[in-house]
Design an enzyme around this catalytic site. Structure first.
Site, short mmCIF file in Angstrom:
data_model
loop_
_atom_site.label_atom_id
_atom_site.label_comp_id
_atom_site.label_asym_id
_atom_site.label_seq_id
_atom_site.Cartn_x
_atom_site.Cartn_y
_atom_site.Cartn_z
CD GLU A 49 17.18 -8.94 21.17
OE1 GLU A 49 17.36 -7.87 20.60
OE2 GLU A 49 16.29 -9.73 20.83
CG HIS B 16 7.56 -3.68 19.99
ND1 HIS B 16 8.21 -2.80 19.15
CD2 HIS B 16 8.35 -4.81 20.04
CE1 HIS B 16 9.32 -3.36 18.70
NE2 HIS B 16 9.41 -4.58 19.21
CG HIS C 229 10.11 -2.73 23.29
ND1 HIS C 229 11.02 -2.11 24.10
CD2 HIS C 229 10.80 -3.70 22.64
CE1 HIS C 229 12.21 -2.68 23.94
NE2 HIS C 229 12.09 -3.65 23.06
NE ARG D 174 8.09 -10.15 19.41
CZ ARG D 174 9.01 -9.33 18.91
NH1 ARG D 174 9.75 -9.71 17.89
NH2 ARG D 174 9.19 -8.13 19.41
CG ASP E 69 -4.74 -2.39 6.21
OD1 ASP E 69 -4.99 -1.79 7.27
OD2 ASP E 69 -4.41 -1.81 5.16
CE LYS F 60 -1.01 -0.01 4.98
NZ LYS F 60 -2.07 -0.03 5.99
CB SER G 37 8.66 -11.41 15.22
OG SER G 37 9.62 -10.47 15.54
N GLY H 230 17.14 -5.20 16.91
CA GLY H 230 17.88 -6.21 17.66
C GLY H 230 18.42 -7.31 16.78
N GLY H 231 17.56 -7.98 16.04
CA GLY H 231 18.04 -9.02 15.15
C GLY H 231 17.10 -10.18 15.00
NE ARG I 139 10.97 -7.36 23.89
CZ ARG I 139 11.15 -7.40 22.59
NH1 ARG I 139 10.10 -7.45 21.78
NH2 ARG I 139 12.34 -7.39 22.07
C1 LIG Z 1 10.82 -0.81 15.96
C2 LIG Z 1 10.71 -2.30 15.79
C3 LIG Z 1 11.76 -3.12 16.11
C4 LIG Z 1 11.66 -4.51 15.96
N1 LIG Z 1 12.74 -5.29 16.22
C5 LIG Z 1 12.68 -6.61 15.96
C6 LIG Z 1 13.82 -7.44 16.08
O1 LIG Z 1 14.89 -6.98 16.45
N2 LIG Z 1 13.69 -8.76 15.79
C7 LIG Z 1 12.51 -9.32 15.37
O2 LIG Z 1 12.46 -10.52 15.11
N3 LIG Z 1 11.43 -8.54 15.24
C8 LIG Z 1 11.48 -7.22 15.50
N4 LIG Z 1 10.38 -6.44 15.34
C9 LIG Z 1 9.17 -7.06 14.81
C10 LIG Z 1 9.40 -7.35 13.33
O3 LIG Z 1 10.10 -6.30 12.74
C11 LIG Z 1 8.09 -7.52 12.61
O4 LIG Z 1 7.26 -8.41 13.30
C12 LIG Z 1 8.33 -8.09 11.21
O5 LIG Z 1 9.29 -7.30 10.55
C13 LIG Z 1 7.02 -8.09 10.49
O6 LIG Z 1 7.25 -8.37 9.15
P1 LIG Z 1 5.99 -8.45 8.18
O7 LIG Z 1 6.55 -8.63 6.82
O8 LIG Z 1 5.02 -9.40 8.70
O9 LIG Z 1 5.31 -7.00 8.31
P2 LIG Z 1 5.84 -5.57 7.86
O10 LIG Z 1 7.31 -5.55 7.77
O11 LIG Z 1 5.22 -4.57 8.73
O12 LIG Z 1 5.27 -5.43 6.39
C14 LIG Z 1 3.88 -5.34 6.17
C15 LIG Z 1 3.67 -4.92 4.72
O13 LIG Z 1 2.29 -5.03 4.38
C16 LIG Z 1 1.88 -3.84 3.67
N5 LIG Z 1 0.42 -3.71 3.84
C17 LIG Z 1 -0.27 -3.63 5.00
N6 LIG Z 1 -1.60 -3.57 4.75
C18 LIG Z 1 -1.74 -3.61 3.39
C19 LIG Z 1 -2.84 -3.59 2.51
N7 LIG Z 1 -4.10 -3.49 2.93
N8 LIG Z 1 -2.60 -3.64 1.18
C20 LIG Z 1 -1.32 -3.72 0.70
N9 LIG Z 1 -0.24 -3.74 1.49
C21 LIG Z 1 -0.45 -3.70 2.82
C22 LIG Z 1 2.71 -2.76 4.30
O14 LIG Z 1 2.74 -1.60 3.52
C23 LIG Z 1 4.06 -3.49 4.43
O15 LIG Z 1 4.73 -3.46 3.20
C24 LIG Z 1 10.46 -5.07 15.50
C25 LIG Z 1 9.38 -4.24 15.19
C26 LIG Z 1 9.49 -2.87 15.32
C27 LIG Z 1 8.33 -2.00 15.00
#
Ligand SMILES: Cc1cc2nc3c(=O)[nH]c(=O)nc-3n(C[C@H](O)[C@H](O)[C@H](O)COP(=O)(O)OP(=O)(O)OC[C@H]3O[C@@H](n4cnc5c(N)ncnc54)[C@H](O)[C@@H]3O)c2cc1C
Length: 514
Positions: free
Chosen positions: A111, A334, A227, A369, A206, A33, A374, A46-47, A273
């Site tokens: 961690e 978080h 967090h 978690r 979404d 999106k 994740s 973190g990693g 956490r």
């Molecule tokens: C600040 C922060 C630090 C973190 N640190 C860690 C860490 O160190 N280690 C770890 O394992 N996890 C960590 N996490 C959690 C981890 O980053 C996420 O759980 C993981 O990256 C999620 O990946 P994802 O691909 O599921 O979602 P996202 O990376 O959030 O991607 C979701 C995608 O879906 C798209 N999207 C959403 N809704 C729609 C729609 N209706 N139509 C089209 N596209 C849509 C978005 O635009 C995006 O591209 C952290 C999270 C945050 C916020």
């Protein structure tokens, strides 16, 4: 051509990693999106956890994950997670993710609640950015089509299986249907539900809302991880101060300078956490401050700037030199443990509909978690989706593992009376006040009533912000009603009116439309 073998919604680690694998098995379209790199993944610091160290083993990783999940982890899913982790990490290395090394080996850090150092990182504290950039380069190089600024607006289900997706063009407001054999939701979390959160602005639930409306089962929504340490500076959006900072020796102090975590938990600053987040809120209340401090001034400045260059730079840009000054921090929403219920092959109860990443609920996290599990969950279970859908393999929905589940529909509440106008900011405030770190029946009931009223009042969505508000209100209802039902405290879900865990509640809450 508007028909694909795989349509993947989302371009974080889940969407892009899955797309790279899917390309080997058929035609693929990624729909996202925002721009390709708008996601939570980019912000991960973190990693990623995996038992690859000499003193480590999948068994130890298993035990740590189960312990943090507070009796609600799906044991079979956790076994798969920890056993398949080393192979998936090797694949990430192969596709070019530049994990940090020490003396020629992948460097591992500690961690909270991990028994040994097992977190791989890249660029110090820029792991997510390196993963996202590597994957998006690979996707471009593989010429996988990515439709940006396109929001999935409705999952289309035929007689017995998924049929496709209706997509909104975020620029023009027009819609277009894409048909597919396999639809994979990789839409991330819902942190934007809360006033204070560490998430990207795309995290609006979404995938949860679309799947639920299509008839998919949604599980464990009451478990939302807060967090403990987000930067708390006036006028600055909460920015995550990674747990790895405490893993490297950072100390929490209250506003009076007292090191308080040993008063609350034997693991001190590295307690789980939820324990740290509640302890911080306690100390904030006790001292009347709106934050506590994270102290790294005793660490060598070289360690800080090389291990946490991103955090160091961000704070410095906001006038805070963390090698010399204490870091003001407070809890923030978080990570969403719950989501679209899947089995260990990523399958939902709708044939052809899969979920992966933060929007999915595979059961590995249970009630909480383990840090850095994740992104690992994403690569392990995305790979399994591809194994399941490979060359003629049967893709019909299959029963999930034997989990203890209670099935519910969203309740019909008494929604008489006035409530504030539904808006993004009023929703965030309502959720933070009533569905946040510490919950009780009164607050949750109030929030549930208001959310249902809002759902009825909102005009039909026409553009990205209005779709997001609709999706967040529905996701908020699922979280709030699950939290109201669960009359106990477990993992990330804490009820001040039911402060203990109850054996009766060692089961999952699953919402269904049928
Ligand atoms: C600040 C922060 C630090 C973190 N640190 C860690 C860490 O160190 N280690 C770890 O394992 N996890 C960590 N996490 C959690 C981890 O980053 C996420 O759980 C993981 O990256 C999620 O990946 P994802 O691909 O599921 O979602 P996202 O990376 O959030 O991607 C979701 C995608 O879906 C798209 N999207 C959403 N809704 C729609 C729609 N209706 N139509 C089209 N596209 C849509 C978005 O635009 C995006 O591209 C952290 C999270 C945050 C916020």
């Amino acid at each position: 051509m508007n028909y694909y073998d795989y349509v993947i919604i989302g371009s974080g680690i889940a969407g892009l990693y899955t797309a790279l694998l899917a390309k080997e098995q058929g035609s693929v379209l990624v729909i996202t999106k925002g721009s390709i790199e708008d996601c939570n993944t980019r912000h991960a610091q973190g990693g990623i956890a995996a038992a690859i160290g000499q003193d480590d083993s999948p068994d130890l990783h298993y035990k740590d994950t189960i312990a943090v999940g507070n009796g609600l982890c799906d044991e079979e899913a956790v076994r798969i997670l920890v056993d398949e982790a080393p192979a998936r990490i090797a694949e990430l290395v192969n596709i070019g993710v530049p994990f940090d090394t020490l003396d020629g080996r992948i460097a591992l850090t500690l961690e909270a609640a991990h028994s040994v150092p097992r977190i791989l990182h890249a660029g110090g504290d820029a792991t997510g950015e390196h993963i996202e950039v590597t994957l998006s380069r690979r996707v471009r190089a593989a010429r996988i089509p990515v439709l940006e600024d396109s929001q999935a607006a409705e999952v289309l289900v035929g007689k017995n299986a998924v049929a496709g997706i209706n997509v909104l063009d975020c620029h023009t407001g027009s819609t277009e249907i894409f048909e597919c054999r396999h639809l994979i939701l990789a839409t991330g979390g819902a942190g934007q539900l809360f006033k204070f959160n560490t998430n990207s602005d795309i995290a609006t639930g979404d995938g949860i809302a679309l799947a639920f409306k299509a008839g998919a089962e949604i599980m464990d929504m009451e478990f939302f991880q807060f967090h403990p340490t987000a930067l708390h500076l006036p006028g600055v959006t909460p920015f995550l101060i990674s747990e790895a900072v405490r893993g490297e020796g950072g100390i929490l102090r209250n506003a009076e300078g007292h090191r308080f975590m040993p008063d609350y938990a034997p693991q001190g600053d590295l307690a789980p956490r939820d324990v740290v987040a509640r302890s911080i809120l306690h100390e904030m209340k006790k001292t009347g401050a709106d934050h506590v401090y994270l102290d790294v001034t005793h660490l060598s400045p070289d360690v800080i700037t090389t291990r946490f260059p991103h955090i160091y730079r961000f704070c410095l840009d906001h006038g805070l030199n963390i090698t010399k000054e204490l870091i003001p921090v407070a809890p923030a929403a978080h990570y969403m443990m719950g989501g679209v219920k899947t089995n260990s092959w990523g399958e939902t109860n709708i044939s052809g509909l899969f979920a992966t990443g933060e929007t999915a609920c595979t059961g590995v996290h249970g009630a909480n978690r383990l840090a850095s599990n994740s992104m690992l969950e994403v690569v392990v279970f995305s790979k399994r989706i591809m194994e399941r859908t490979n060359k003629g393999a049967k893709t019909g929905s299959s029963a999930a593992h034997k989990r203890q589940e209670v099935h519910r529909k969203l309740s019909k509440r008494n929604v008489a009376g006035s409530s504030p106008a539904p808006s993004f900011s009023s929703l965030q405030q309502l959720s933070w006040n009533n569905v946040g770190v510490i919950r009780d029946r009164d607050g949750l009931s109030r929030a549930a009533d208001i959310l249902e009223t809002w759902q009825q009042k909102l005009p039909p969505p026409t553009d990205r912000p209005s779709h997001e508000l609709h999706n967040l209100v529905l996701t908020g209802r699922l979280i709030t009603e699950a939290a109201l039902l669960r009359e106990e405290s477990r993992g990330a879900h804490f009820r001040s009116d039911f402060p203990k865990a109850s054996a009766e509640w060692q089961q999952h809450i699953v919402f269904t439309t049928e």
